[in-house]
Scaffold this motif. Structure first.
Motif, PDB file in Angstrom:
ATOM      1  N   THR A  95       0.964  -1.248   0.050  1.00  0.00           N
ATOM      2  CA  THR A  95       0.001   0.093   0.034  1.00  0.00           C
ATOM      3  C   THR A  95       0.971   1.173   0.125  1.00  0.00           C
ATOM      4  OG1 THR A  95      -1.699  -1.135   1.192  1.00  0.00           O
ATOM      5  CG2 THR A  95      -1.912   1.196   1.254  1.00  0.00           C
ATOM      6  N   LEU A  96       1.835   1.222   0.990  1.00  0.00           N
ATOM      7  CA  LEU A  96       2.861   2.370   1.008  1.00  0.00           C
ATOM      8  C   LEU A  96       3.532   2.629  -0.377  1.00  0.00           C
ATOM      9  CD1 LEU A  96       4.177   2.204   4.539  1.00  0.00           C
ATOM     10  CD2 LEU A  96       2.113   3.531   3.793  1.00  0.00           C
ATOM     11  N   LEU A  97       4.177   1.629  -1.005  1.00  0.00           N
ATOM     12  CA  LEU A  97       4.773   1.632  -2.301  1.00  0.00           C
ATOM     13  C   LEU A  97       4.061   2.203  -3.252  1.00  0.00           C
ATOM     14  CD1 LEU A  97       6.744  -1.680  -1.791  1.00  0.00           C
ATOM     15  CD2 LEU A  97       7.671   0.626  -1.702  1.00  0.00           C
ATOM     16  N   LEU A  98       2.728   1.606  -3.537  1.00  0.00           N
ATOM     17  CA  LEU A  98       1.947   2.438  -4.547  1.00  0.00           C
ATOM     18  C   LEU A  98       1.728   3.769  -4.141  1.00  0.00           C
ATOM     19  CD1 LEU A  98      -0.802  -0.427  -4.545  1.00  0.00           C
ATOM     20  CD2 LEU A  98       1.075  -0.057  -6.228  1.00  0.00           C
ATOM     21  N   LYS A  99       1.606   4.299  -3.087  1.00  0.00           N
ATOM     22  CA  LYS A  99       1.553   5.677  -2.976  1.00  0.00           C
ATOM     23  C   LYS A  99       2.744   6.549  -2.989  1.00  0.00           C
ATOM     24  CE  LYS A  99      -1.795   5.356   0.795  1.00  0.00           C
ATOM     25  NZ  LYS A  99      -2.064   5.568   2.441  1.00  0.00           N
ATOM     26  N   MET A 100       4.031   5.718  -2.975  1.00  0.00           N
ATOM     27  CA  MET A 100       5.197   6.342  -3.311  1.00  0.00           C
ATOM     28  C   MET A 100       5.502   6.794  -4.637  1.00  0.00           C
ATOM     29  SD  MET A 100       7.758   4.242  -0.561  1.00  0.00           S
ATOM     30  CE  MET A 100       9.209   5.191  -1.161  1.00  0.00           C
ATOM     31  N   LEU A 101       4.987   5.921  -5.692  1.00  0.00           N
ATOM     32  CA  LEU A 101       5.002   5.841  -7.032  1.00  0.00           C
ATOM     33  C   LEU A 101       4.526   7.449  -7.661  1.00  0.00           C
ATOM     34  CD1 LEU A 101       3.456   2.905  -8.355  1.00  0.00           C
ATOM     35  CD2 LEU A 101       5.775   3.323  -8.142  1.00  0.00           C
ATOM     36  N   GLN A 102       4.007   8.218  -6.812  1.00  0.00           N
ATOM     37  CA  GLN A 102       3.543   9.405  -6.945  1.00  0.00           C
ATOM     38  C   GLN A 102       4.454  10.650  -6.402  1.00  0.00           C
ATOM     39  OE1 GLN A 102      -0.493  10.239  -5.576  1.00  0.00           O
ATOM     40  NE2 GLN A 102      -1.403   8.179  -6.603  1.00  0.00           N
ATOM     41  N   ARG A 161       2.923  -8.199  -6.908  1.00  0.00           N
ATOM     42  CA  ARG A 161       1.456  -8.247  -6.619  1.00  0.00           C
ATOM     43  C   ARG A 161       0.840  -7.639  -7.852  1.00  0.00           C
ATOM     44  NH1 ARG A 161      -0.415  -8.902  -1.061  1.00  0.00           N
ATOM     45  NH2 ARG A 161       1.201  -9.145   0.191  1.00  0.00           N
ATOM     46  N   THR A 162      -0.224  -8.459  -8.367  1.00  0.00           N
ATOM     47  CA  THR A 162      -0.876  -7.958  -9.695  1.00  0.00           C
ATOM     48  C   THR A 162      -1.564  -6.437  -9.581  1.00  0.00           C
ATOM     49  OG1 THR A 162      -2.835  -9.161  -9.124  1.00  0.00           O
ATOM     50  CG2 THR A 162      -1.105 -10.198 -10.435  1.00  0.00           C
ATOM     51  N   ASN A 163      -1.904  -6.224  -8.471  1.00  0.00           N
ATOM     52  CA  ASN A 163      -2.578  -4.619  -8.271  1.00  0.00           C
ATOM     53  C   ASN A 163      -1.643  -3.500  -8.553  1.00  0.00           C
ATOM     54  OD1 ASN A 163      -0.990  -5.011  -6.200  1.00  0.00           O
ATOM     55  ND2 ASN A 163      -2.298  -3.936  -4.497  1.00  0.00           N
ATOM     56  N   ALA A 164      -0.347  -4.171  -8.444  1.00  0.00           N
ATOM     57  CA  ALA A 164       0.721  -2.801  -9.116  1.00  0.00           C
ATOM     58  C   ALA A 164       0.869  -2.887 -10.516  1.00  0.00           C
ATOM     59  CB  ALA A 164       1.835  -3.203  -8.455  1.00  0.00           C
ATOM     60  N   VAL A 165       0.425  -3.576 -11.361  1.00  0.00           N
ATOM     61  CA  VAL A 165       0.495  -3.430 -13.014  1.00  0.00           C
ATOM     62  C   VAL A 165       0.021  -2.079 -13.369  1.00  0.00           C
ATOM     63  CG1 VAL A 165       0.100  -4.467 -15.109  1.00  0.00           C
ATOM     64  CG2 VAL A 165       0.598  -6.140 -13.321  1.00  0.00           C
ATOM     65  N   SER A 166      -1.323  -1.703 -13.155  1.00  0.00           N
ATOM     66  CA  SER A 166      -1.724  -0.542 -13.655  1.00  0.00           C
ATOM     67  C   SER A 166      -0.789   0.750 -13.104  1.00  0.00           C
ATOM     68  CB  SER A 166      -3.136  -0.439 -13.422  1.00  0.00           C
ATOM     69  OG  SER A 166      -3.790  -1.446 -14.041  1.00  0.00           O
ATOM     70  N   PRO A 167      -0.662   0.796 -11.892  1.00  0.00           N
ATOM     71  CA  PRO A 167      -0.129   1.935 -11.476  1.00  0.00           C
ATOM     72  C   PRO A 167       1.347   2.142 -11.995  1.00  0.00           C
ATOM     73  CG  PRO A 167      -0.880   0.873  -9.504  1.00  0.00           C
ATOM     74  CD  PRO A 167      -1.358   0.172 -10.826  1.00  0.00           C
ATOM     75  N   LEU A 168       1.993   0.976 -12.115  1.00  0.00           N
ATOM     76  CA  LEU A 168       3.455   0.968 -12.871  1.00  0.00           C
ATOM     77  C   LEU A 168       3.166   1.497 -14.033  1.00  0.00           C
ATOM     78  CD1 LEU A 168       4.783  -2.429 -11.313  1.00  0.00           C
ATOM     79  CD2 LEU A 168       5.924  -0.029 -10.903  1.00  0.00           C
ATOM     80  N   MET A 169       2.351   0.891 -14.929  1.00  0.00           N
ATOM     81  CA  MET A 169       2.108   1.431 -16.373  1.00  0.00           C
ATOM     82  C   MET A 169       1.844   3.165 -16.554  1.00  0.00           C
ATOM     83  SD  MET A 169       0.449  -1.754 -18.393  1.00  0.00           S
ATOM     84  CE  MET A 169      -0.929  -1.631 -17.529  1.00  0.00           C
ATOM     85  N   ARG A 170       1.170   3.309 -15.604  1.00  0.00           N
ATOM     86  CA  ARG A 170       0.938   4.988 -15.138  1.00  0.00           C
ATOM     87  C   ARG A 170       2.065   5.729 -14.903  1.00  0.00           C
ATOM     88  NH1 ARG A 170      -4.052   3.246 -12.914  1.00  0.00           N
ATOM     89  NH2 ARG A 170      -3.121   3.599 -10.776  1.00  0.00           N
ATOM     90  N   VAL A 171       2.996   5.097 -14.341  1.00  0.00           N
ATOM     91  CA  VAL A 171       4.231   5.681 -14.113  1.00  0.00           C
ATOM     92  C   VAL A 171       5.136   6.071 -15.402  1.00  0.00           C
ATOM     93  CG1 VAL A 171       6.613   5.540 -13.011  1.00  0.00           C
ATOM     94  CG2 VAL A 171       4.800   4.752 -11.876  1.00  0.00           C
ATOM     95  N   GLY A 216      11.953   4.124 -16.265  1.00  0.00           N
ATOM     96  CA  GLY A 216      11.531   3.234 -17.415  1.00  0.00           C
ATOM     97  C   GLY A 216      12.100   1.537 -17.467  1.00  0.00           C
ATOM     98  N   ILE A 217      13.388   1.578 -17.469  1.00  0.00           N
ATOM     99  CA  ILE A 217      13.871   0.311 -17.306  1.00  0.00           C
ATOM    100  C   ILE A 217      13.498  -0.465 -15.921  1.00  0.00           C
ATOM    101  CG2 ILE A 217      16.044  -1.130 -16.926  1.00  0.00           C
ATOM    102  CD1 ILE A 217      17.283   1.269 -18.700  1.00  0.00           C
ATOM    103  N   ASP A 218      13.343   0.402 -14.842  1.00  0.00           N
ATOM    104  CA  ASP A 218      12.853  -0.292 -13.600  1.00  0.00           C
ATOM    105  C   ASP A 218      11.612  -0.970 -13.673  1.00  0.00           C
ATOM    106  OD1 ASP A 218      15.278   0.163 -12.204  1.00  0.00           O
ATOM    107  OD2 ASP A 218      14.533   2.042 -11.312  1.00  0.00           O
ATOM    108  N   VAL A 219      10.679   0.022 -14.456  1.00  0.00           N
ATOM    109  CA  VAL A 219       9.180  -0.550 -14.568  1.00  0.00           C
ATOM    110  C   VAL A 219       9.220  -1.646 -15.437  1.00  0.00           C
ATOM    111  CG1 VAL A 219       7.420   0.154 -15.658  1.00  0.00           C
ATOM    112  CG2 VAL A 219       8.127   1.994 -14.242  1.00  0.00           C
ATOM    113  N   ILE A 220      10.085  -1.644 -16.449  1.00  0.00           N
ATOM    114  CA  ILE A 220      10.020  -2.931 -17.047  1.00  0.00           C
ATOM    115  C   ILE A 220      10.546  -4.143 -16.567  1.00  0.00           C
ATOM    116  CG2 ILE A 220      11.399  -4.049 -19.263  1.00  0.00           C
ATOM    117  CD1 ILE A 220      11.478  -1.069 -20.387  1.00  0.00           C
ATOM    118  N   HIS A 221      11.723  -4.080 -15.835  1.00  0.00           N
ATOM    119  CA  HIS A 221      12.068  -5.172 -14.721  1.00  0.00           C
ATOM    120  C   HIS A 221      10.922  -5.746 -13.983  1.00  0.00           C
ATOM    121  CE1 HIS A 221      16.537  -3.950 -15.483  1.00  0.00           C
ATOM    122  NE2 HIS A 221      15.920  -4.508 -16.340  1.00  0.00           N
ATOM    123  N   ALA A 222      10.153  -4.751 -13.256  1.00  0.00           N
ATOM    124  CA  ALA A 222       9.188  -4.860 -12.249  1.00  0.00           C
ATOM    125  C   ALA A 222       8.088  -5.765 -13.060  1.00  0.00           C
ATOM    126  CB  ALA A 222       8.523  -3.766 -11.550  1.00  0.00           C
TER     127      ALA A 222
END
Length: 685
Positions: A106-113, A132-142, A152-158
């Protein structure tokens, strides 16, 4: 209220101990702090430690908030990770990475902003770890809000670690990204989702102007190992011009299911301008053994031009041990009139250790046509013990017509292990070839003959070494003779009679005698026994020529004395010689100018002198006369002989010996006296 104030005083008293220099006290203070779990206690501890602001206080604050595992503690931890101070944010990130996964997610998803790149990258990487699959959409929005390459490379790895199929379309877009690194990482990630890739996407990659994009598309498709995709690779691979890219793509080929891809690789194997590409393409076809590849290669041979035929035959060599391919090769040889094709077939048959292949090659050799040489070369690579009959046949064929073939088989015999026992018929045939008019055949035959198991073959080698017209043959034969004698010195003993019967072999025998290290006393004794027997025959002969031969033998023995005096003296002392033999041995010593005996014990000669005949005594006395420093025992023997000797000749000889000793002693005494006088004069002056 008062109770809360008391608790705050207790917390306030604990905080200074957290910075103590004593490790045990710090740990005890931290354990005491962690016992305060109420919300007011957490608020007070948080404010107090944050107000201090030093590194140690922040360190203990983060560890306290992680340890108590309370909702308010997680809120305060999230506040710390938003602090303007980068050091505090870094310590808070550590704390977040150590809390429960659900809360952490939960905290990590907030930290994306967050606006800070370091913390955003931390959150992305941690989300990849949690998967966690609920992180896919937030990661793509990043990716839409951050244009930074590292993010961008970190998002691809994640996304790759999470493995959710929703990421495929995002990764496909990133594969077309203008940044090369992001492209590479996106294609590498797509490798995990290969079955889900869209056909149009892959076709766009093949048609891309970016060569790196095309290469990664090749690699991705080749992982599929599907026939329909191999066709697309074949079409595009034919248009590639970069040799290095072709090599990398070919190295990734794990299967060949499509005829189109096979044909594309076959064309590169035959006519690509880059030799490295041709080599890799050929190795791909060789490596991927399959019945369909064998069938396609035969098709290329029968339908293609000359270059296609050559390449197809070479590649089919991988299947040469299969009976159907072997029969096809024989058929090709008999039907083809092209010399190159026939030679290739023979070369390949030489790599097939099958009985039928050997029989086929033997058949060609027996025809004695222009291909017999190539067939012999191939046969020697797969020779079998059952084929010695063909070797004997070849070695007895017409030398003028079959000289190259004979040389090939002689070379094969020469390469056999040293202790290999040749069939007697082959060994005899090799021996006859030592008299061949062909220089090359003679040279090889001499080398081979030395390895045969024929008894007493050293005389034949010495004969060639002494009389052959060609220097190289003589040298080769002598070299083999040295090796034979080195392995078995008794061979030289057996060869003496033959060598003495042929005067032209004396120089060869002389060199051989000097080069052979007769370091065993019994062998040396046998050699000298044989020499002395021959010498005795020469001395009793009335022929003038034998006098010359006798002198040669003395030179031969003298060379042994000069080569190893110590060994010769040991031989003389060992006994086992009759009076005539001892006379010769002492004469050899006299001929060698052996005067300085200070390093040897020669007292044994005194006893031998007393037992010798007059003629032997004469030789002993000559040796004693030339001694620079005779031993006391020899002096006593000589003076006693002077008193008791009845033979006038020996008396005169003894007197000469004593006179020579006195003369040498007086000369040495005069020199010593002169040196002393000079020394005294120098002192007096």
């Amino acid at each position: 209220m008062e109770r809360q104030l008391l608790r705050e005083d207790e917390i306030r008293s604990i905080l200074p101990r957290l910075t103590s220099s004593d490790h045990v006290e710090r740990e005890q203070a931290f354990e005491a702090l962690c016992s305060y779990l109420s919300n007011p206690d957490i608020e007070f501890a948080y404010s107090a430690l944050l107000q201090k602001g030093d590194t140690q206080s922040i360190y203990w604050l983060v560890h306290y908030l992680v340890r108590i595992e309370c909702p308010l503690g997680f809120e305060k931890l999230f506040l710390l990770v938003q602090n303007a101070n980068a050091t505090i944010r870094e310590e808070a990130c550590w704390g977040i990475s150590n809390i429960a996964e659900e809360t952490r997610n939960t905290l990590l998803l907030k930290m994306l902003q967050f606006p800070w790149k370091t913390e955003v990258r931390f959150a992305i990487q941690q989300l990849g770890v949690l998967r966690r699959t609920n992180a896919v959409s937030p990661l793509m929005r990043v990716l839409e809000t951050h244009r930074d390459e590292e993010i961008g490379i970190d998002v691809i790895h994640a996304l790759t670690k999470i493995g959710d199929t929703r990421a495929v379309r995002c990764l496909e877009k990133l594969a077309m990204h203008p940044t090369a690194k992001i492209q590479d990482e996106a294609f590498a990630a797509l490798g995990r989702f290969v079955p889900l890739l869209h056909r149009k996407f892959l076709k766009r990659c093949f048609a891309s102007e970016n060569p790196r994009t095309r290469e990664i598309a090749y690699m991705t498709v080749l992982r599929l190992q599907l026939k329909r995709w191999e066709k697309h690779v074949a079409v595009r691979l034919n248009k590639e011009t970069d040799g290095q890219r072709k090599i990398r793509v070919l190295s990734s080929v794990k299967s060949l299911k499509s005829r189109k891809l096979f044909e594309a690789i076959f064309v590169m194997a035959r006519q690509d301008p880059d030799s490295r590409v041709r080599m890799i393409a050929q190795s791909v076809i060789k490596r991927l053994r399959a019945k369909r590849l064998k069938r396609w290669l035969f098709g290329e041979y029968h339908q293609g031009d000359f270059a296609d035929k050559v390449i197809a035959l070479r590649l089919l060599a991988e299947y040469a041990e299969e009976s159907d391919v072997e029969r096809e090769y024989e058929k090709i040889y008999r039907q083809s009139t092209d010399p190159a094709i026939r030679l290739i077939v023979l070369d390949i048959m030489g790599r097939t250790p099958r009985k039928s292949s050997r029989e086929f090659l033997c058949e060609i050799i027996r025809k004695q046509d222009s291909y017999a040489y190539a067939a012999a070369c191939a046969l020697t690579d797969i020779m079998d013990p059952d084929l010695w009959e063909i070797v004997k046949e070849v070695l007895t064929m017409d030398e003028k017509k079959m000289s190259p073939v004979i040389q090939v088989l002689l070379d094969f015999v020469l390469r056999l292990p040293k202790r290999y026992v040749l069939p007697e018929a082959v060994a005899v045939a090799v021996g006859k070839l030592m008299e061949s008019p062909n220089y090359f055949i003679r040279y090889l035959a001499v080398r081979c003959y030395a390895n045969t198991q024929i008894d007493n073959h050293l005389p034949e080698l010495l004969k060639v070494a002494g009389i052959d017209n060609e220097k190289a043959v003589r040298k080769g034969s002598f070299k083999e003779a040295v090796r034979v004698v080195g392995e078995n010195p008794r061979e030289l003993v057996n060869a003496f009679n033959y060598c003495f019967a042929v005067p032209s072999l004396y120089p060869v025998l002389h060199k051989l005698f000097e080069m052979v290290a007769a370091d065993r006393m019994e062998i040396l004794q046998e050699l000298f026994k044989k020499l002395l027997d021959v010498l005795q025959k020469f001395r009793t002969s009335q022929k003038r020529k034998r006098r010359f031969d006798e002198a040669r033998l003395y030179l031969l023995m003298r060379s042994q004395v000069l080569q190893s005096r110590c060994l010769f003296m040991g031989l003389l002392e060992s006994g086992g010689w009759d009076d005539d033999e001892r006379e010769v041995l002492i004469r050899v010593l006299n001929l060698s100018d052996f005067c300085d005996v200070g390093l040897f014990n020669v007292d044994f000669m005194a006893a031998q002198y007393e037992k010798s005949s007059p003629k032997t005594k004469v030789e002993f006395l000559e040796f004693f006369k030339n001694m620079e420093a005779p031993s006391a025992k020899i002096e006593d023997t000589v003076f006693q002989a002077l008193a008791s000797e009845q033979d006038p000749l020996l008396c005169r000889k003894i007197q000469d010996v004593i006179a020579a000793w006195f003369s040498r002693a007086q000369a040495q005494g005069f020199q010593t006296s002169g040196r002393e006088t000079t020394s005294r004069g120098g002192a007096g002056s």
